[in-house]
Structure formats: structure tokens, C-alpha cells
Design an enzyme around this catalytic site. Structure first.
Site, mmCIF file in Angstrom:
data_model
loop_
_atom_site.group_PDB
_atom_site.id
_atom_site.type_symbol
_atom_site.label_atom_id
_atom_site.label_comp_id
_atom_site.label_asym_id
_atom_site.label_seq_id
_atom_site.Cartn_x
_atom_site.Cartn_y
_atom_site.Cartn_z
ATOM 1 N N LYS A 119 1.303 -1.146 -0.169
ATOM 2 C CA LYS A 119 -0.057 -0.189 0.517
ATOM 3 C C LYS A 119 0.238 1.016 0.112
ATOM 4 O O LYS A 119 2.157 1.283 0.476
ATOM 5 C CB LYS A 119 -0.332 -0.075 1.380
ATOM 6 C CG LYS A 119 -2.144 0.851 1.022
ATOM 7 C CD LYS A 119 -3.169 -0.114 -0.015
ATOM 8 C CE LYS A 119 -4.467 0.903 0.612
ATOM 9 N NZ LYS A 119 -5.550 -0.308 -0.001
ATOM 10 N N GLY A 232 -18.023 7.793 -2.281
ATOM 11 C CA GLY A 232 -17.147 7.676 -2.607
ATOM 12 C C GLY A 232 -17.666 6.584 -3.842
ATOM 13 O O GLY A 232 -18.372 6.015 -4.324
ATOM 14 N N ASN A 233 -16.206 6.296 -4.733
ATOM 15 C CA ASN A 233 -16.180 5.375 -5.378
ATOM 16 C C ASN A 233 -16.656 3.738 -5.590
ATOM 17 O O ASN A 233 -17.934 3.748 -6.048
ATOM 18 C CB ASN A 233 -14.831 4.875 -5.733
ATOM 19 C CG ASN A 233 -14.521 3.621 -6.538
ATOM 20 O OD1 ASN A 233 -14.899 2.457 -6.681
ATOM 21 N ND2 ASN A 233 -14.892 3.738 -8.464
ATOM 22 N N ALA A 234 -16.522 3.647 -4.234
ATOM 23 C CA ALA A 234 -16.894 1.869 -3.487
ATOM 24 C C ALA A 234 -18.620 2.270 -3.117
ATOM 25 O O ALA A 234 -19.180 1.730 -3.310
ATOM 26 C CB ALA A 234 -15.758 1.832 -2.501
ATOM 27 N N GLY A 235 -19.065 3.616 -2.204
ATOM 28 C CA GLY A 235 -20.251 3.361 -1.464
ATOM 29 C C GLY A 235 -21.118 3.544 -2.504
ATOM 30 O O GLY A 235 -22.185 3.173 -1.964
HETATM 31 P P1 NAD Z 1 -12.945 7.563 -2.616
HETATM 32 O O1 NAD Z 1 -11.902 8.563 -2.347
HETATM 33 O O2 NAD Z 1 -13.712 7.704 -4.310
HETATM 34 O O3 NAD Z 1 -14.324 8.164 -1.875
HETATM 35 C C1 NAD Z 1 -14.656 8.387 -0.119
HETATM 36 C C2 NAD Z 1 -15.408 8.854 0.142
HETATM 37 O O4 NAD Z 1 -15.591 8.952 1.548
HETATM 38 C C3 NAD Z 1 -16.875 9.952 0.253
HETATM 39 O O5 NAD Z 1 -17.457 10.183 0.044
HETATM 40 C C4 NAD Z 1 -15.723 10.711 1.453
HETATM 41 O O6 NAD Z 1 -16.527 11.807 1.173
HETATM 42 C C5 NAD Z 1 -16.253 9.366 1.922
HETATM 43 N N1 NAD Z 1 -15.899 10.542 3.765
HETATM 44 C C6 NAD Z 1 -14.212 10.210 3.407
HETATM 45 N N2 NAD Z 1 -14.325 10.568 5.070
HETATM 46 C C7 NAD Z 1 -15.113 10.442 5.838
HETATM 47 C C8 NAD Z 1 -15.979 10.177 7.580
HETATM 48 N N3 NAD Z 1 -14.873 11.136 8.273
HETATM 49 N N4 NAD Z 1 -16.776 10.165 7.526
HETATM 50 C C9 NAD Z 1 -18.087 9.192 6.005
HETATM 51 N N5 NAD Z 1 -17.366 9.908 5.275
HETATM 52 C C10 NAD Z 1 -16.244 9.902 4.678
HETATM 53 O O7 NAD Z 1 -12.976 6.481 -1.650
HETATM 54 P P2 NAD Z 1 -13.029 4.619 -2.277
HETATM 55 O O8 NAD Z 1 -12.330 5.065 -3.553
HETATM 56 O O9 NAD Z 1 -14.489 4.917 -2.473
HETATM 57 O O10 NAD Z 1 -12.603 4.043 -0.675
HETATM 58 C C11 NAD Z 1 -13.836 3.798 0.356
HETATM 59 C C12 NAD Z 1 -12.966 2.195 1.056
HETATM 60 O O11 NAD Z 1 -12.918 1.546 0.141
HETATM 61 C C13 NAD Z 1 -12.472 2.462 1.993
HETATM 62 O O12 NAD Z 1 -11.203 2.670 2.766
HETATM 63 C C14 NAD Z 1 -11.174 2.384 0.928
HETATM 64 O O13 NAD Z 1 -9.832 1.453 1.644
HETATM 65 C C15 NAD Z 1 -11.368 1.090 0.371
HETATM 66 N N6 NAD Z 1 -11.645 0.526 -0.772
HETATM 67 C C16 NAD Z 1 -11.881 0.609 -2.183
HETATM 68 C C17 NAD Z 1 -10.935 0.363 -2.958
HETATM 69 C C18 NAD Z 1 -11.545 0.931 -4.657
HETATM 70 O O14 NAD Z 1 -11.444 -0.041 -5.496
HETATM 71 N N7 NAD Z 1 -11.293 2.579 -4.811
HETATM 72 C C19 NAD Z 1 -11.313 -1.479 -2.973
HETATM 73 C C20 NAD Z 1 -10.744 -1.212 -2.399
HETATM 74 C C21 NAD Z 1 -11.373 -0.865 -0.793
#
Ligand code: NAD
Length: 433
Positions: A119, A232-235
Site C-alpha cells: 500500500k 465515493g467510488n465504492a459507496g
Molecule cells: P473515494 O475517495 O472514492 O470516496 C471516499 C468517500 O468517503 C467519499 O464519499 C468521502 O466523502 C467519504 N468520507 C471521507 N471521510 C469520511 C468520513 N469521515 N465519514 C464518512 N464519509 C467519509 O474512496 P473509495 O475508493 O470509495 O474508498 C472508500 C473505502 O473503500 C476505503 O476504505 C478504501 O480503502 C476502500 N476500498 C476501495 C477500493 C476501490 O477500488 N476504490 C477497493 C477496496 C477498498
């Protein structure tokens, strides 16, 4: 260390130390049916194989010079090149990156991908940094770590607040340094540069497959209510997929706060609102909730999809959902896990649930290496097969040893890592030539 959150003083959990404690707790399963490692074998996972910390100056467009801190941790490479995302966040530190790298090693092993785990992170607030400055930081980071990464060494990808554009800058800089085209350096790239179709929704799609299998096992009713933390992307994508499958998305949030409506949201409408207004927190036709309140709502399924340490020993007993789908990495601490397990909450662990992203990253790397590209349908079918097989394997162990899914996923992963370490001769084993 204590940190003030709202009016509470909460114990700040070090995610790396917390995970080491989880590994230690696994020693009690040594010798059981299906467990192939001894307590002594686990020592190989007590610390990362390589850690690189870089501090480098970047001249920002306003004329100021900033010293940027960056990290890349390669945790374990027994099973192949290390693999894992790069995070941009003002609170990134080495302990977080070490934990994330260890989880990646476990995740690639649960999915049986031919990778180790790594990472990276840069301590920066991308929301307060212009795109031009972010490009300069991304390129300089690669100049600092280029000798450490590569398609057969260590393969980065996007994570929190990084995206295909950042991957494109990093790849471009790497290829300029090396003087050749090496698209397998990095995954989550734009499709125009060799990215895979389906990568943008892969994390959520993979989580949805795990959830579908678990929902069937635990007889979750159709139309069950779901709260998603993080948009974000995942949520956002998991909310969209579960909504399209008929589940009722009653709560959503981003870093500015959350919204709740027991009748459910049209997720695309919330997406358009966030695009226009920068946040979903003021979405009309909803009750405002904080991110902390969202976790404790009366829903059937809780999907933490933001950051780590959200469900802790302080709030775990108040979680009302019967199932937690961990889309974020590390949202539930070790002590919270025990409380949830005692309360019969099924936790589908991060290293299984969110592995769709790294799985399609693996498909992207395979396509780059062979120079032949698959249709989106081929990618999605292969992803589904991988996620369902991994869930089934973990779930079998849950039933066989009467343990929770995280423990089963950890055992599955560590079995594979230790097998590889033994074959390499890095851990003693009875010699059979
Ligand atoms: P992202 O940057 O696309 O989105 C992050 C989201 O979280 C945003 O909506 C942001 O507003 C919100 N956020 C940030 N701080 C916050 C808080 N304190 N409370 C609530 N919401 C908050 O990131 P992502 O890629 O969606 O990643 C989100 C999670 O998923 C992370 O833990 C990441 O490690 C995990 N993840 C992502 C991927 C991927 O492919 N994108 C893969 C595996 C795991």
C-alpha cells in the site's frame, strides 16, 4: 492515544497493532482441521518486508514550496509481486499504510490472486490542492519510488481520493523514466491507457456478489433496508447496485454528513445532487444524520464504505443492523468485532468483501501483460466466479470451525501465504525432495 471526537474522548486505535493482535489470536486455531500454520509461522507476518518513506519538496503553482511525505509499504511478496493502492489523505501515516499493506497481502491470498500485498500513501489534502499541483505531486512521488515499483515488483492502484487520472500521471512519469511502455505498472488506469473495462465499479460489484451469497445463506428478506457510509467510488456504486436489486437504501453519507429517509432514496438522484453541490449532506426530502448516527440506525444491513475505525468498542453494542458488509478497509476494530459476534451480527470482512477492486486490477494486469483485452461482460463474469468461490471457501470454514467470517478469511489467506513461504524455504518445514 486519545482523540477528541465530538464531545467524546475515544481511544484512537492503531490499525496495524490491532491487526497484529488479530493475527496473534489465530494461534489458538493452530492444529485444527483446515489450519496449516503454526504459531511460529505467523512471525513472518509480524512486520512488513520493505518500507519506503520519502519526503520531497514540490513547488506549488502559488510559488510556495511544500515538503510532501509519501509512503510505500511492501508487506509480503511470497505469492507474487506486491499489489495495493495509493491513498491521498491529510491523515495518512505510516501505521495506517502498514495496516493497509498487510490487509492487501491477506486480501490477494483470500482471492487466490498471484500477488503479495502493498500500500502507499501521500499525506496531502486533495480537496485543498489544485489539479496541477496534484499532478506535480503524483509525478514527483513516482520519481521518488520508481526503483521500488514495476509490473513484476509492485503494482499500485487507486484508493481513497486517488482516481484513474492520478494513475495516468504516475504511469506516464514511470514510462518516461524507463523509456518504454509498461502499462502493467499500475492498475485502475483510464481505459485509453490500458485500463480494464469494469474496473470503475469492480469493488462495489464484487461486494455485491459476496452480499448476495450471504443474503441467501442468512435468509435476508428481499427489500431489506441498507445504510451506506461513504459516497465515493465504492459507496456510491454499492448503493446503486443494491438499490437496483430491490434493497431499500435508507441512509447515505459523505465526509460532510449523512441523510436518512426510511422510505429509501433514489441513489442516482442523490448522485446528481452531490455532483452539483459538492456534498449530499443537504439533500432535500431527508433527515440529517451525522456519520456516527448513521452507523446506529435501525437498518438490516450496514455498509461502511469510507474509512477505518468506524465501529469501535464504544459504539459496537449499539449497532442495530444484523449484517455488516465491510466495503471500506478496516471499518470495524478488533474489540468491536468481538462485540458484534457476541450479538450475532454477521460481519462480511473487508479482505473478502471489497476484494473485487484488486481482482479486476489483477485482470487489468493480465490483459496488459498479454496485450489482449476482454469485453466488460467477460470481466464481470470472471469477477463473479472469483468472488463467489472465495465466499464459499470462507463460509465453509465458518461452518466447519464455528467461527466468524473474518477469522475464516484470515485463516484461508494465511494458509496460502505460509504455504508459499514454506515452498520458498523461508519457513522451516520437513524437507521432502
Ligand atoms: P473515494 O475517495 O472514492 O470516496 C471516499 C468517500 O468517503 C467519499 O464519499 C468521502 O466523502 C467519504 N468520507 C471521507 N471521510 C469520511 C468520513 N469521515 N465519514 C464518512 N464519509 C467519509 O474512496 P473509495 O475508493 O470509495 O474508498 C472508500 C473505502 O473503500 C476505503 O476504505 C478504501 O480503502 C476502500 N476500498 C476501495 C477500493 C476501490 O477500488 N476504490 C477497493 C477496496 C477498498
Amino acid at each position: 492515544m486519545k482523540e477528541c471526537i465530538g464531545v467524546f474522548f475515544m481511544e484512537k486505535v492503531n490499525p496495524f497493532e490491532d491487526t497484529l493482535q488479530r493475527l496473534k489470536a489465530l494461534t489458538r486455531y493452530s492444529g485444527k482441521d483446515g489450519v496449516r500454520f503454526s504459531p511460529d509461522d505467523l512471525r513472518v507476518l509480524e512486520s512488513p518486508k520493505r518500507t519506503l518513506i520519502v519526503n520531497f519538496p514540490v513547488r506549488f503553482r502559488d510559488g510556495s514550496i511544500r515538503i510532501i511525505n509519501g509512503y510505500r509499504v511492501q508487506y509480503n511478496d511470497a505469492r507474487g509481486p506486491t499489489k495495493g493502492g495509493i491513498r491521498f489523505h491529510p491523515k495518512v501515516d505510516i501505521e495506517e499504510v502498514k495496516a493497509l499493506a498487510l490487509w492487501m497481502a491477506l486480501k490477494t491470498a483470500v482471492l487466490d490472486l498471484p500477488y503479495g500485498g502493498a500500500k502507499g500513501g501521500i499525506t496531502i489534502n486533495p480537496k485543498e490542492t489544485s489539479a496541477d499541483d496534484l499532478e506535480d505531486v503524483s509525478r514527483e512521488f513516482i520519481r521518488q519510488i520508481h526503483m521500488f515499483v514495476g509490473p513484476t515488483k509492485d503494482v499500485p492502484a487507486p484508493d481513497v481520493y486517488t482516481n484513474p487520472q492520478v494513475m495516468a500521471w504516475m504511469l506516464d512519469e514511470f514510462e518516461k523514466i524507463k523509456g518504454e511502455k509498461l502499462p502493467g505498472l499500475i492498475t485502475g488506469k483510464p481505459v485509453e491507457l490500458g485500463g480494464s473495462l469494469g474496473r470503475d465499479v469492480a469493488t462495489a460489484q464484487g461486494a455485491a456478489y459476496v452480499f448476495r451469497e450471504a443474503a441467501e445463506e442468512y435468509d435476508l428478506p428481499a427489500g431489506a433496508t441498507v445504510a451506506v457510509q461513504g459516497f465515493g467510488n465504492a459507496g456510491m456504486n454499492i448503493a446503486k447496485i443494491l438499490s437496483s436489486w430491490g434493497y431499500r437504501i435508507v441512509a447515505l453519507s459523505d465526509s460532510k454528513g449523512g441523510i436518512y429517509n426510511e422510505n429509501g432514496f433514489n441513489v442516482s438522484e442523490v448522485e446528481s445532487f452531490k455532483e452539483k453541490n459538492g456534498s449530499l449532506a443537504d439533500f432535500p426530502k431527508a433527515q440529517k444524520v451525522t456519520n456516527e448516527e448513521l452507523l446506529l440506525l435501525p437498518v438490516q444491513v450496514l455498509v461502511p464504505a469510507a474509512l477505518e475505525n468506524q465501529i469501535t468498542k464504544e459504539n459496537a453494542a449499539k449497532v442495530r443492523a444484523g449484517m455488516v458488509l465491510e466495503v471500506a478497509n478496516g471499518p470495524v476494530t478488533r474489540e468491536a468485532d468481538d462485540i458484534l459476534h457476541r450479538n450475532d451480527v454477521v460481519v462480511l470482512p473487508d479482505i473478502l468483501s471489497n476484494a473485487g477492486g484488486v481482482t479486476v486490477s489483477y485482470f487489468e494486469w493480465v490483459q496488459n501483460n498479454q496485450g489482449y483485452y476482454w469485453s466488460e461482460q467477460e470481466v464481470t463474469e470472471k469477477l463473479e466466479r472469483k468472488m463467489v468461490a472465495a465466499f464459499r471457501e470462507v463460509h465453509e470454514l465458518v461452518k466447519r470451525l464455528d467461527i466468524d467470517h473474518r477469522t475464516a478469511a484470515y485463516i484461508t489467506a494465511i494458509n496460502r501465504i505460509i504455504d508459499a513461504e514454506k515452498k520458498r524455504g523461508n519457513i522451516s518445514q520437513k524437507r521432502q525432495v
